[in-house]
Motif scaffolding. Sequence first.
Motif, mmCIF file in Angstrom:
data_model
loop_
_atom_site.group_PDB
_atom_site.id
_atom_site.type_symbol
_atom_site.label_atom_id
_atom_site.label_comp_id
_atom_site.label_asym_id
_atom_site.label_seq_id
_atom_site.Cartn_x
_atom_site.Cartn_y
_atom_site.Cartn_z
ATOM 1 N N LYS A 121 0.853 -1.189 0.000
ATOM 2 C CA LYS A 121 0.000 0.000 0.000
ATOM 3 C C LYS A 121 0.890 1.241 0.000
ATOM 4 N N THR A 122 0.703 2.116 -1.003
ATOM 5 C CA THR A 122 1.487 3.342 -1.076
ATOM 6 C C THR A 122 0.724 4.488 -0.411
ATOM 7 N N GLU A 123 1.403 5.615 -0.266
ATOM 8 C CA GLU A 123 0.785 6.772 0.408
ATOM 9 C C GLU A 123 -0.238 7.467 -0.489
ATOM 10 N N LYS A 124 0.100 7.659 -1.779
ATOM 11 C CA LYS A 124 -0.774 8.432 -2.668
ATOM 12 C C LYS A 124 -1.234 7.667 -3.907
ATOM 13 N N LYS A 125 -0.577 6.556 -4.202
ATOM 14 C CA LYS A 125 -0.783 5.901 -5.500
ATOM 15 C C LYS A 125 -1.550 4.586 -5.411
ATOM 16 N N GLY A 126 -2.262 4.387 -4.329
ATOM 17 C CA GLY A 126 -2.967 3.114 -4.186
ATOM 18 C C GLY A 126 -1.977 1.998 -3.889
ATOM 19 N N TRP A 127 -2.158 0.852 -4.534
ATOM 20 C CA TRP A 127 -1.244 -0.266 -4.356
ATOM 21 C C TRP A 127 -0.079 -0.164 -5.333
ATOM 22 N N GLY A 128 1.090 -0.637 -4.897
ATOM 23 C CA GLY A 128 2.279 -0.624 -5.737
ATOM 24 C C GLY A 128 2.998 -1.957 -5.654
ATOM 25 N N LEU A 129 4.140 -2.034 -6.314
ATOM 26 C CA LEU A 129 4.934 -3.268 -6.333
ATOM 27 C C LEU A 129 6.391 -2.931 -6.064
ATOM 28 N N ARG A 130 7.035 -3.694 -5.177
ATOM 29 C CA ARG A 130 8.454 -3.484 -4.895
ATOM 30 C C ARG A 130 9.168 -4.822 -4.868
ATOM 31 N N THR A 131 10.479 -4.741 -4.974
ATOM 32 C CA THR A 131 11.273 -5.966 -4.935
ATOM 33 C C THR A 131 11.821 -6.180 -3.529
ATOM 34 N N LEU A 132 11.900 -7.435 -3.122
ATOM 35 C CA LEU A 132 12.441 -7.781 -1.808
ATOM 36 C C LEU A 132 13.892 -8.234 -1.907
ATOM 37 N N GLU A 133 14.426 -8.218 -3.136
ATOM 38 C CA GLU A 133 15.831 -8.591 -3.319
ATOM 39 C C GLU A 133 16.440 -7.791 -4.462
ATOM 40 N N PHE A 134 17.768 -7.790 -4.516
ATOM 41 C CA PHE A 134 18.489 -7.049 -5.554
ATOM 42 C C PHE A 134 18.185 -7.632 -6.937
ATOM 43 N N ILE A 135 17.981 -6.728 -7.927
ATOM 44 C CA ILE A 135 17.764 -7.141 -9.315
ATOM 45 C C ILE A 135 18.795 -6.437 -10.194
ATOM 46 N N ASP A 227 20.383 -1.303 -12.089
ATOM 47 C CA ASP A 227 20.426 -2.149 -10.898
ATOM 48 C C ASP A 227 19.377 -1.635 -9.904
ATOM 49 N N ILE A 228 18.597 -2.549 -9.332
ATOM 50 C CA ILE A 228 17.509 -2.171 -8.431
ATOM 51 C C ILE A 228 17.759 -2.787 -7.059
ATOM 52 N N SER A 229 17.727 -1.962 -6.029
ATOM 53 C CA SER A 229 18.014 -2.421 -4.667
ATOM 54 C C SER A 229 16.789 -3.057 -4.025
ATOM 55 N N ALA A 230 17.021 -3.930 -3.058
ATOM 56 C CA ALA A 230 15.932 -4.536 -2.297
ATOM 57 C C ALA A 230 15.141 -3.445 -1.593
ATOM 58 N N GLY A 231 13.809 -3.547 -1.633
ATOM 59 C CA GLY A 231 12.954 -2.562 -1.001
ATOM 60 C C GLY A 231 12.533 -1.427 -1.911
ATOM 61 N N GLU A 232 13.111 -1.361 -3.106
ATOM 62 C CA GLU A 232 12.800 -0.268 -4.038
ATOM 63 C C GLU A 232 11.500 -0.555 -4.788
ATOM 64 N N GLU A 233 10.661 0.481 -4.930
ATOM 65 C CA GLU A 233 9.433 0.315 -5.703
ATOM 66 C C GLU A 233 9.762 0.137 -7.178
ATOM 67 N N LEU A 234 9.014 -0.734 -7.839
ATOM 68 C CA LEU A 234 9.188 -0.989 -9.262
ATOM 69 C C LEU A 234 8.201 -0.140 -10.050
ATOM 70 N N SER A 235 8.644 0.416 -11.166
ATOM 71 C CA SER A 235 7.783 1.291 -11.961
ATOM 72 C C SER A 235 8.233 1.272 -13.414
ATOM 73 N N TYR A 236 7.325 1.671 -14.288
ATOM 74 C CA TYR A 236 7.676 1.846 -15.699
ATOM 75 C C TYR A 236 6.930 3.048 -16.244
ATOM 76 N N ASP A 237 7.331 3.507 -17.392
ATOM 77 C CA ASP A 237 6.710 4.666 -18.031
ATOM 78 C C ASP A 237 5.495 4.195 -18.811
ATOM 79 N N TYR A 238 4.301 4.577 -18.369
ATOM 80 C CA TYR A 238 3.080 4.119 -19.018
ATOM 81 C C TYR A 238 3.023 4.515 -20.498
ATOM 82 N N SER A 239 3.730 5.588 -20.874
ATOM 83 C CA SER A 239 3.686 6.036 -22.268
ATOM 84 C C SER A 239 4.517 5.144 -23.183
ATOM 85 N N GLY A 240 5.439 4.360 -22.593
ATOM 86 C CA GLY A 240 6.302 3.498 -23.395
ATOM 87 C C GLY A 240 7.475 4.218 -24.017
#
Length: 294
Positions: A121-135, A227-240
Amino acid sequence: MAAGEDLSGGLEPVAVALWPPGEAPPAFQYSPDNVAGADGDIDPTEITFPGCSCLTSSCVVHVCSCLCHGENYNRLCLRPTDEEEEYARPVFECNAMCQCGESCQNRVVQRGLQFRLEVFKTEKKGWGLRTLEFIAKGRFVCEYAGEVLGFNEARRRIQAQTSKDSNYIIAVREHLHSGRIMETFVDPTYIGNVGRFLNHSCEPNLFMVPVRVDSMVPKLALFAATDISAGEELSYDYSGRFHNLPITNREQKSLEEDNRLRKPCYCGSRTCASFLPWDSSLFPTPDACSGSSP
């Protein structure tokens, strides 16, 4: 959903966590793969590609028919586009008809989740997705899976939305060398996977690539842009547009005109455009919706 439960219900190779305990997103049917939409126009499960005849554990370029456009992956990481290449290279993985083994290095997206992810659960954006390990940069993270729709059904669903509804429908347009444009519409509103929880960012850490396995209906695969750290929210550009062609003057003018209809962006990045991306070909015009915004 109790602590320790898997949001995917065991349908993914790796369990999908949920936070905080005692809360859950609105109900939906989990599917790790694309499914045919209610309109029945497109069946993403149909196998139409012939398989390669490689009798090896892993296919190689210049021998495998699936790699006619060059190597796709290097140690599970998507091979970056060469600087001299004007357009992104099409990605075709080995498929169900191929003679090569399941350990083939050209089978990545089809294997599903390989990292521990958490819907939160995010503060302003509803639900989000994050990683629990390094990617690591270039690794496949998840697919954006849902109902694959035809244009008419996608437009009908969007025009039925109200200003309070979240829009999950994505439109992907691929410009082919022949000049033709191939469109894919995916809606994970009712049936989808963990990708439906990804939020937009004007400076995302993921980018989307259409990857084809069994047919010309692509899997909308999301790869790590850095490189994405553990705990970081995952996101992409909706416009592509991230990792893609720059915006044109004509498109910029169209976006400015549509700002009054668009929803605010809360990504918080330094280059935030203030509004979420807008696809005017699918959303109704102000006249068509009698003044209400999508």
